[in-house]
Enzyme design. Sequence first.
Site, short mmCIF file in Angstrom:
data_model
loop_
_atom_site.label_atom_id
_atom_site.label_comp_id
_atom_site.label_asym_id
_atom_site.label_seq_id
_atom_site.Cartn_x
_atom_site.Cartn_y
_atom_site.Cartn_z
N GLU A 166 22.44 -26.40 -7.81
CA GLU A 166 23.77 -25.79 -7.70
C GLU A 166 24.80 -26.78 -7.15
OE1 GLU A 166 23.55 -22.19 -5.39
OE2 GLU A 166 22.30 -21.18 -6.88
N GLU A 221 16.28 -19.53 -10.45
CA GLU A 221 16.46 -18.65 -9.29
C GLU A 221 17.04 -17.35 -9.78
OE1 GLU A 221 18.81 -19.95 -5.87
OE2 GLU A 221 17.91 -21.95 -5.96
C1 BGP Z 1 21.35 -19.76 -3.75
C2 BGP Z 1 20.88 -21.08 -3.15
C3 BGP Z 1 19.74 -20.90 -2.20
C4 BGP Z 1 19.80 -19.64 -1.35
C5 BGP Z 1 20.29 -18.39 -2.12
C6 BGP Z 1 20.50 -17.17 -1.23
O1 BGP Z 1 22.63 -19.90 -4.25
O2 BGP Z 1 20.44 -21.99 -4.14
O3 BGP Z 1 19.67 -22.07 -1.42
O4 BGP Z 1 20.48 -19.89 -0.20
O5 BGP Z 1 21.46 -18.70 -2.81
O6 BGP Z 1 21.68 -17.19 -0.50
P1 BGP Z 1 22.06 -16.15 0.64
O7 BGP Z 1 20.98 -16.19 1.68
O8 BGP Z 1 23.36 -16.63 1.17
O9 BGP Z 1 22.17 -14.78 0.05
#
Ligand code: BGP
Length: 471
Positions: free
Chosen positions: A176, A374
């Site tokens: 990202e 993801e």
């Molecule tokens: C994604 C990232 C991860 C993780 C996830 C959840 O965008 O790649 O690193 O952090 O988001 O994020 P959050 O815990 O802020 O909901």
Amino acid sequence: MLDHTLKNTNLTYRFPKNFWWGSAASGPQTEGAAQSDGKKPNIYDYWYSIEPESFHNKVGPEHTSDFYHRYKQDIQLMKEVGHNSFRTSIQWSRLIPKGDGKVNLQAVNFYNRVIDELIANDIEPFMNLYHFDMPMCMQEKGGWESREVINAYVKFAETCFRLFGDRVKYWFTFNEPIVPVEAGYLYNLHYPKIVDFKRGAQVAHNTIVAHAKAVEIFKKLNVKGKIGIILNLTPSYPRSENLEDVQAAHVADLFFNRSFLDPVTKGEYPKELIGILKERELLPAVEPEDLQVIRQNRIDILGVNYYQPRRVKAKTKPEPAGAPFMPEHLFDPYIKPDRKINPHRGWEICEEVIYDIMMDIRDNYGNIPFFISENGMGVEGEEKFRNSEGFIEDDYRIEFIQEHLKWVHKGLGEGANCLGYHLWTFMDNWSWANAYKNRYGLVEVDLKNDLNRTIKKSGRWYKQLSANNGF
Ligand code: BGP
């Protein structure tokens, strides 16, 4: 209560042979040992040392789930919840702590052990090289605004390929990469908390150059594997079919998706995006060889992170004259009244978007091989779902995964080149300023009880999903 027990014989959604089932995580979010065994601070370690109150419940990066010491046990758990593949990242600030090219042998040993342990358990290791974790010594040189840092990153990438490329077959340069631009240079969310579009554009361009140069060296070294990048594709949907709304969505897409997707797959920036920036004198500095390096080094494989769509509408009123430029000067955010929402995180849930992304890649990006790298559901206060047997009964997460997979399945049926599905994430982990607020894991990590791991109901279900190769 929903019954998620599955019978092998009764599958509605079958997935292709060798489909990847697993999850994604990252070094800085799981390893812990942030200040030991030779590791030096990255920007999050530093930011926490000066502003601990910026992190949820003041939980900092040194508290991450201690994968550094518990990786063996964790890999057993991965096996138990059906992983045939797993992505994490190599921490630059652990491998080359001082930024001088000198490798930390304790880090080499650690990553060797993790890779070997994964392979010994039939879990294909996917390695990412940068997950927001700029070493502080590199940030002091200007971070991604500096050409020197690009060169240091390429050296770091080369070191990783040489050390681990004999066993790791899937490599990713960045996770990202637009997030550090947004969080660090536009919206005042993460360190270095600069709010300056032009500097953000420079960070974005330099990141893409660093990526392309890492791909170049990967090919030169003839590493026997695939190299790609992980992008968070957040498609933009217009409020209505009115021309102004459609145009607003198109522009948002140029800024937030195509800015990275086009150069890494097609070898060039979208011309319209260049036009918009040029008109406003916001183009970053570009060295003569940059565009050629980008053109000549395209990815083999794309990772797609998908959480929620972006909805936009035409601007209702223009920004005040002279206001420093932000992409939101060109469109307004739109909240769809009847949207489905994850009440535990506040994010919209819109499963069919994953299918739209698949069709976009099929039709507009040469149907390149990709995987869902993801997707997942964050839940605040998840302890309240613990059942009398002591594990988290997360039916909502099982349903979330199923509903997305139905669309992945449909996309596959229509020719999308999707190789797998990775959930965010394996075990609850630390997430930047949100720390442990939103839990995403198939496995619970109990912060109050020695970081104990307990498989959630979703973890049991995921094992069946993977064993049956469908549901
Ligand atoms: C994604 C990232 C991860 C993780 C996830 C959840 O965008 O790649 O690193 O952090 O988001 O994020 P959050 O815990 O802020 O909901």
